[in-house]
Design a protein around this motif. Structure first.
Motif, PDB file in Angstrom:
ATOM      1  N   ALA A  18      42.981  40.765  43.704  1.00 40.50           N
ATOM      2  CA  ALA A  18      42.316  41.064  42.434  1.00 40.50           C
ATOM      3  C   ALA A  18      42.691  40.024  41.379  1.00 40.50           C
ATOM      4  CB  ALA A  18      42.690  42.466  41.950  1.00 40.50           C
ATOM      5  N   VAL A  19      43.944  39.604  41.376  1.00 44.26           N
ATOM      6  CA  VAL A  19      44.385  38.571  40.431  1.00 44.26           C
ATOM      7  C   VAL A  19      43.651  37.269  40.724  1.00 44.26           C
ATOM      8  CG1 VAL A  19      46.363  37.189  39.676  1.00 44.26           C
ATOM      9  CG2 VAL A  19      46.633  39.651  40.050  1.00 44.26           C
ATOM     10  N   ALA A  20      43.556  36.903  41.995  1.00 42.67           N
ATOM     11  CA  ALA A  20      42.862  35.670  42.380  1.00 42.67           C
ATOM     12  C   ALA A  20      41.387  35.749  41.999  1.00 42.67           C
ATOM     13  CB  ALA A  20      43.020  35.429  43.876  1.00 42.67           C
ATOM     14  N   LEU A  21      40.764  36.892  42.217  1.00 42.79           N
ATOM     15  CA  LEU A  21      39.360  37.070  41.843  1.00 42.79           C
ATOM     16  C   LEU A  21      39.186  36.910  40.338  1.00 42.79           C
ATOM     17  CD1 LEU A  21      36.460  37.798  42.606  1.00 42.79           C
ATOM     18  CD2 LEU A  21      37.089  40.204  42.316  1.00 42.79           C
ATOM     19  N   VAL A  77      41.066  35.202  38.276  1.00 44.11           N
ATOM     20  CA  VAL A  77      41.267  33.795  37.931  1.00 44.11           C
ATOM     21  C   VAL A  77      40.023  32.981  38.274  1.00 44.11           C
ATOM     22  CG1 VAL A  77      42.590  31.721  38.528  1.00 44.11           C
ATOM     23  CG2 VAL A  77      43.780  33.872  38.068  1.00 44.11           C
ATOM     24  N   VAL A  78      39.428  33.234  39.428  1.00 45.44           N
ATOM     25  CA  VAL A  78      38.226  32.501  39.838  1.00 45.44           C
ATOM     26  C   VAL A  78      37.060  32.811  38.900  1.00 45.44           C
ATOM     27  CG1 VAL A  78      36.481  32.314  41.650  1.00 45.44           C
ATOM     28  CG2 VAL A  78      38.907  32.236  42.237  1.00 45.44           C
ATOM     29  N   VAL A  79      36.862  34.063  38.568  1.00 46.21           N
ATOM     30  CA  VAL A  79      35.767  34.452  37.678  1.00 46.21           C
ATOM     31  C   VAL A  79      35.983  33.872  36.282  1.00 46.21           C
ATOM     32  CG1 VAL A  79      34.687  36.421  36.512  1.00 46.21           C
ATOM     33  CG2 VAL A  79      35.125  36.504  38.964  1.00 46.21           C
ATOM     34  N   ALA A  80      37.207  33.934  35.781  1.00 50.44           N
ATOM     35  CA  ALA A  80      37.497  33.367  34.455  1.00 50.44           C
ATOM     36  C   ALA A  80      37.277  31.859  34.458  1.00 50.44           C
ATOM     37  CB  ALA A  80      38.931  33.698  34.047  1.00 50.44           C
ATOM     38  N   GLY A  81      37.688  31.189  35.521  1.00 53.60           N
ATOM     39  CA  GLY A  81      37.472  29.750  35.630  1.00 53.60           C
ATOM     40  C   GLY A  81      35.997  29.401  35.681  1.00 53.60           C
TER      41      GLY A  81
END
Length: 60
Positions: free
Chosen positions: A13-16, A18-22
């Motif tokens: 969930a954290v990785a998701l 970060v990817v969405v925010a990026g």
């Protein structure tokens, strides 16, 4: 601090997040750059049309 809470963090969930925010940040930068390019193009068009109108006024 509870050390057990760190182990239970859902890293996917954290990785998701970060990817969405990026992706959103990249999209915003792309949008602003495109807007700037369009603005420069519009200003150049208006400047050339104004110069043409000025030349027409001088010939009259």
């Amino acid at each position: 601090m509870n050390t057990g809470s760190l182990a239970t963090t859902d890293w996917s969930a954290v990785a998701l997040f970060v990817v969405v925010a990026g992706a959103m940040l990249w999209g915003l930068v792309f949008f602003l750059r495109q807007n700037r390019s369009d603005l420069d193009s519009l200003q150049e068009t208006l400047r050339s049309e104004r110069d043409e109108d000025d030349e027409e006024e001088k010939t009259r």
